[in-house]
Scaffold this active site. Structure first.
Site, PDB file in Angstrom:
ATOM      1  N   GLY A   1       6.458   2.698 -12.644  1.00 14.39           N
ATOM      2  CA  GLY A   1       7.524   3.324 -12.133  1.00 14.39           C
ATOM      3  C   GLY A   1       7.989   4.484 -12.887  1.00 14.39           C
ATOM      4  O   GLY A   1       7.752   3.971 -14.418  1.00 14.39           O
TER       5      GLY A   1
ATOM      6  N   HIS B   1      10.700 -11.821 -10.870  1.00 13.84           N
ATOM      7  CA  HIS B   1      10.174 -10.492 -11.293  1.00 13.84           C
ATOM      8  C   HIS B   1       9.509 -10.775 -12.556  1.00 13.84           C
ATOM      9  O   HIS B   1       9.918  -9.835 -13.645  1.00 13.84           O
ATOM     10  CB  HIS B   1      11.177  -9.427 -11.223  1.00 13.84           C
ATOM     11  CG  HIS B   1      10.738  -8.032 -11.208  1.00 13.84           C
ATOM     12  ND1 HIS B   1      11.371  -6.978 -10.594  1.00 13.84           N
ATOM     13  CD2 HIS B   1       9.495  -7.641 -11.697  1.00 13.84           C
ATOM     14  CE1 HIS B   1      10.806  -6.057 -10.475  1.00 13.84           C
ATOM     15  NE2 HIS B   1       9.484  -6.295 -11.007  1.00 13.84           N
TER      16      HIS B   1
ATOM     17  N   ASP C   1       8.048 -12.240  -5.943  1.00  9.93           N
ATOM     18  CA  ASP C   1       8.412 -12.061  -6.982  1.00  9.93           C
ATOM     19  C   ASP C   1       9.525 -11.007  -7.421  1.00  9.93           C
ATOM     20  O   ASP C   1      10.022 -10.878  -8.351  1.00  9.93           O
ATOM     21  CB  ASP C   1       7.156 -11.386  -8.004  1.00  9.93           C
ATOM     22  CG  ASP C   1       7.393 -11.464  -9.259  1.00  9.93           C
ATOM     23  OD1 ASP C   1       7.923 -12.388  -9.957  1.00  9.93           O
ATOM     24  OD2 ASP C   1       6.949 -10.516 -10.045  1.00  9.93           O
TER      25      ASP C   1
ATOM     26  N   PRO D   1      -5.558   6.225   5.910  1.00  6.49           N
ATOM     27  CA  PRO D   1      -6.850   5.615   5.738  1.00  6.49           C
ATOM     28  C   PRO D   1      -7.833   6.125   4.954  1.00  6.49           C
ATOM     29  O   PRO D   1      -8.151   7.420   4.842  1.00  6.49           O
ATOM     30  CB  PRO D   1      -7.323   5.567   7.310  1.00  6.49           C
ATOM     31  CG  PRO D   1      -6.067   6.587   8.031  1.00  6.49           C
ATOM     32  CD  PRO D   1      -5.281   7.140   6.786  1.00  6.49           C
ATOM     33  N   ARG D   2      -8.770   5.424   4.355  1.00 12.88           N
ATOM     34  CA  ARG D   2     -10.109   5.883   3.717  1.00 12.88           C
ATOM     35  C   ARG D   2     -11.023   4.999   4.106  1.00 12.88           C
ATOM     36  O   ARG D   2     -11.504   4.185   3.376  1.00 12.88           O
ATOM     37  CB  ARG D   2      -9.700   5.262   2.304  1.00 12.88           C
ATOM     38  CG  ARG D   2      -8.371   5.973   1.535  1.00 12.88           C
ATOM     39  CD  ARG D   2      -8.209   6.043  -0.007  1.00 12.88           C
ATOM     40  NE  ARG D   2      -8.242   4.744  -0.709  1.00 12.88           N
ATOM     41  CZ  ARG D   2      -7.510   4.313  -1.161  1.00 12.88           C
ATOM     42  NH1 ARG D   2      -6.046   4.494  -0.652  1.00 12.88           N
ATOM     43  NH2 ARG D   2      -7.617   3.135  -1.842  1.00 12.88           N
TER      44      ARG D   2
ATOM     45  N   ARG E   1      -1.246   3.808   3.023  1.00 13.63           N
ATOM     46  CA  ARG E   1      -0.725   5.019   4.031  1.00 13.63           C
ATOM     47  C   ARG E   1      -1.720   5.944   4.466  1.00 13.63           C
ATOM     48  O   ARG E   1      -1.657   5.985   5.780  1.00 13.63           O
ATOM     49  CB  ARG E   1       0.381   5.900   2.945  1.00 13.63           C
ATOM     50  CG  ARG E   1       1.350   6.651   3.544  1.00 13.63           C
ATOM     51  CD  ARG E   1       2.135   7.360   2.663  1.00 13.63           C
ATOM     52  NE  ARG E   1       1.270   7.901   1.447  1.00 13.63           N
ATOM     53  CZ  ARG E   1       1.851   8.317   0.553  1.00 13.63           C
ATOM     54  NH1 ARG E   1       3.168   8.618   0.255  1.00 13.63           N
ATOM     55  NH2 ARG E   1       1.090   8.803  -0.396  1.00 13.63           N
TER      56      ARG E   1
ATOM     57  N   GLY F   1      -3.683   0.534  -3.873  1.00 16.02           N
ATOM     58  CA  GLY F   1      -3.672   1.458  -5.222  1.00 16.02           C
ATOM     59  C   GLY F   1      -4.473   0.391  -5.959  1.00 16.02           C
ATOM     60  O   GLY F   1      -5.047  -0.410  -5.867  1.00 16.02           O
TER      61      GLY F   1
ATOM     62  N   GLY G   1       6.029 -10.351 -12.964  1.00 13.89           N
ATOM     63  CA  GLY G   1       4.743  -9.925 -12.448  1.00 13.89           C
ATOM     64  C   GLY G   1       3.930  -9.054 -13.525  1.00 13.89           C
ATOM     65  O   GLY G   1       2.645  -9.372 -13.893  1.00 13.89           O
TER      66      GLY G   1
ATOM     67  N   ARG H   1       8.404  -4.161  -4.484  1.00 15.27           N
ATOM     68  CA  ARG H   1       9.738  -4.071  -4.926  1.00 15.27           C
ATOM     69  C   ARG H   1      10.482  -4.902  -3.683  1.00 15.27           C
ATOM     70  O   ARG H   1      10.286  -5.077  -2.559  1.00 15.27           O
ATOM     71  CB  ARG H   1      10.150  -2.933  -4.735  1.00 15.27           C
ATOM     72  CG  ARG H   1       9.791  -1.973  -5.964  1.00 15.27           C
ATOM     73  CD  ARG H   1      10.312  -2.529  -7.370  1.00 15.27           C
ATOM     74  NE  ARG H   1       9.903  -1.738  -8.402  1.00 15.27           N
ATOM     75  CZ  ARG H   1       8.800  -2.331  -9.273  1.00 15.27           C
ATOM     76  NH1 ARG H   1       8.165  -3.125  -9.051  1.00 15.27           N
ATOM     77  NH2 ARG H   1       8.456  -1.507 -10.411  1.00 15.27           N
TER      78      ARG H   1
END
Lengths: 306, 306
Positions: free
Chosen positions: A71, A268, A244, A166-167, A164, A142, A270, A221
């Site tokens: 982030g 949290h 988490d 399509p691939r 988000r 990702g 991770g 998140r």
């Protein structure tokens, strides 16, 4: 060339990269090194304060601000014009993906039940779920989503990937297919960034489409999940969950989520493990080397325009 | 051809295999089917009693006794002369290997600590271990050891394989190398069969050679570990442990192991999960098909000589 790093361990790594490099340690908690006016490459402290990042106002020579988090929104107010902001894409993948799998395995194999039984000195076997044969839906594909996928494959699971966009070449489906994909999944893992589109994505309607008894895992998140809707589904024992991240976070002592049935909460954790430092160190070494050699930097997320 | 199976789910599978096959369900708890005198292929009930297996005395035509467990010692007293005893090698691999990895991840990522914190409504993050970068020693490299190895590889671990007999082509080292291998491992997983050689193998000397703070995982049999020696090491916080099997088992309510620090206990749930039935079913289908086609059976462990 003046480089600031947040950990002593990074100093020798960076010093070796070029003959003229000056390296100083800036933790964000202790003093500001004397060469602040000459810094051109600033590796910002991890999980630090706004005050600590404000030091960029005193860096007229700054060219690169390298973060150790994925982030970067928190750094934008402190990014001078023309400075490249680089994130730490990949550094937390191993640790976060590993936790996602740990939460799945712990929930399915009933580790929380065994911990509580151990505290009561109770030997209580039974037949429970395995991860084998389960259909896992990874929402957000990702680098962490890929890392989860890689770890899950040898567990004899079926994996469906959603992003988000399509691939088709990577067998990644688009989010618009979620309504038909959700009812097929035994496990749904959320690992999207938090954006206006993903905020509250796991709402009552999303949960209603999940299989009865399915497991929701959130390592994205907290706000990706609508806490009230989740709470209702948990209380009715329609789904199970392992989180988490929560919304709110940290979870207040009197929050009803703590006692929801079928829920495992980790606080949290991770990214922040023993896997962090070696990977952060490798990234910094490579980025400073690129900078020293005038090679293109990796992970540039923004060029400052302030 | 008369086949007995222990679950209704297997009947249709087996009936399809040959036109003349008669299938009956024998659970070991309910009655004895009428064709007991004609049974030639007996799939014995899983985790059953000696009385239930004693039914083989009434099977003059028996040719094959197929178990659904890897262990077969319990069946030997009930194996008539000339009958092939087949075990279920492979059927429990996915489930047991998965639990071994679940115990590692849960211990390292501190799931027990988070469960106890959740019960107290306490949000208590921190930096803990990851599995990534750890050196794992797998002691016992049969089919479950391989299945553990396969699952661990994408977690960015280093794996060393140990078996009774070295197999250099598969990069498997011999047990005689353990004294030099143990000090290098962060995690030691025991997955050997219980034999006179492995009984008490993890003794005080073995533990003394382990790295300080290393994790011992036992998914083999309880008696592979010397419980008293382990208890001393846990109390001194020299190592951590996660045990799916204990000695004695079940662990009595007043046993000191329950409260040992750094220990996670699961109540011998390695093999008995949702992964069991589909794999047992596949094995039975394949074995009966081989028998019907006069093809050689798999997993013959003993030919009865009684």
């Amino acid at each position: 060339m003046h480089v600031w790093v947040p950990y002593e361990e990074f100093v020798a790594d960076v010093e070796q990269l070029a003959p003229d490099v000056q390296v100083a340690v800036y933790t964000g908690r202790d003093g500001v090194p004397a060469d602040v006016g000459s810094v051109d490459f600033f590796v910002a402290p991890y999980a630090t304060t706004a005050e600590a990042l404000g030091v960029t106002n005193r860096m007229p020579e700054l060219r690169v601000m390298q973060l150790l988090s994925a982030g970067y929104e928190h750094a934008l107010p402190f990014l001078p014009s023309g400075v490249a902001l680089c994130n730490a894409r990949g550094v937390h993948d191993a640790s976060t993906a590993e936790l996602a799998v740990a939460l799945m395995l712990a929930s399915l194999r009933r580790i929380p039940r065994f911990v509580r039984a151990q505290d009561k000195h109770s030997w209580a076997p039974g037949q429970f779920d395995a991860l084998a044969d389960k259909h896992v839906l990874i929402v957000g594909y990702g680098s962490i989503g890929e890392a989860i996928d890689r770890r899950l494959r040898p567990f004899e699971t079926t994996i469906t990937r959603v992003a988000r966009t399509p691939r088709p070449d990577d067998d990644v489906r688009g989010v618009e297919e979620l309504p038909t994909l959700l009812p097929q999944a035994d496990i749904v893992v959320m690992v999207t960034p938090l954006t206006p589109q993903t905020k509250g994505m796991v709402n009552a309607e999303f949960i209603r489409r999940m299989k009865h008894g399915a497991l929701l895992v959130n390592v994205a998140r907290g706000a990706v999940v609508d806490t009230s809707a989740l709470l209702v589904a948990l209380e009715e024992e329609r789904i199970r969950a392992a989180l988490d991240v929560t919304d709110p976070e940290p979870l207040p002592t009197d929050h009803p989520l703590w006692d929801a049935p079928g829920l495992l909460i980790s606080p949290h954790v991770g990214g922040n493990t023993s896997a962090f430092l070696p990977r952060a160190r490798r990234l910094v070494r490579e980025q400073v080397a690129r900078f020293a050699n005038n090679a293109p930097l990796e992970n540039i997320v923004v060029l400052g325009t302030r």
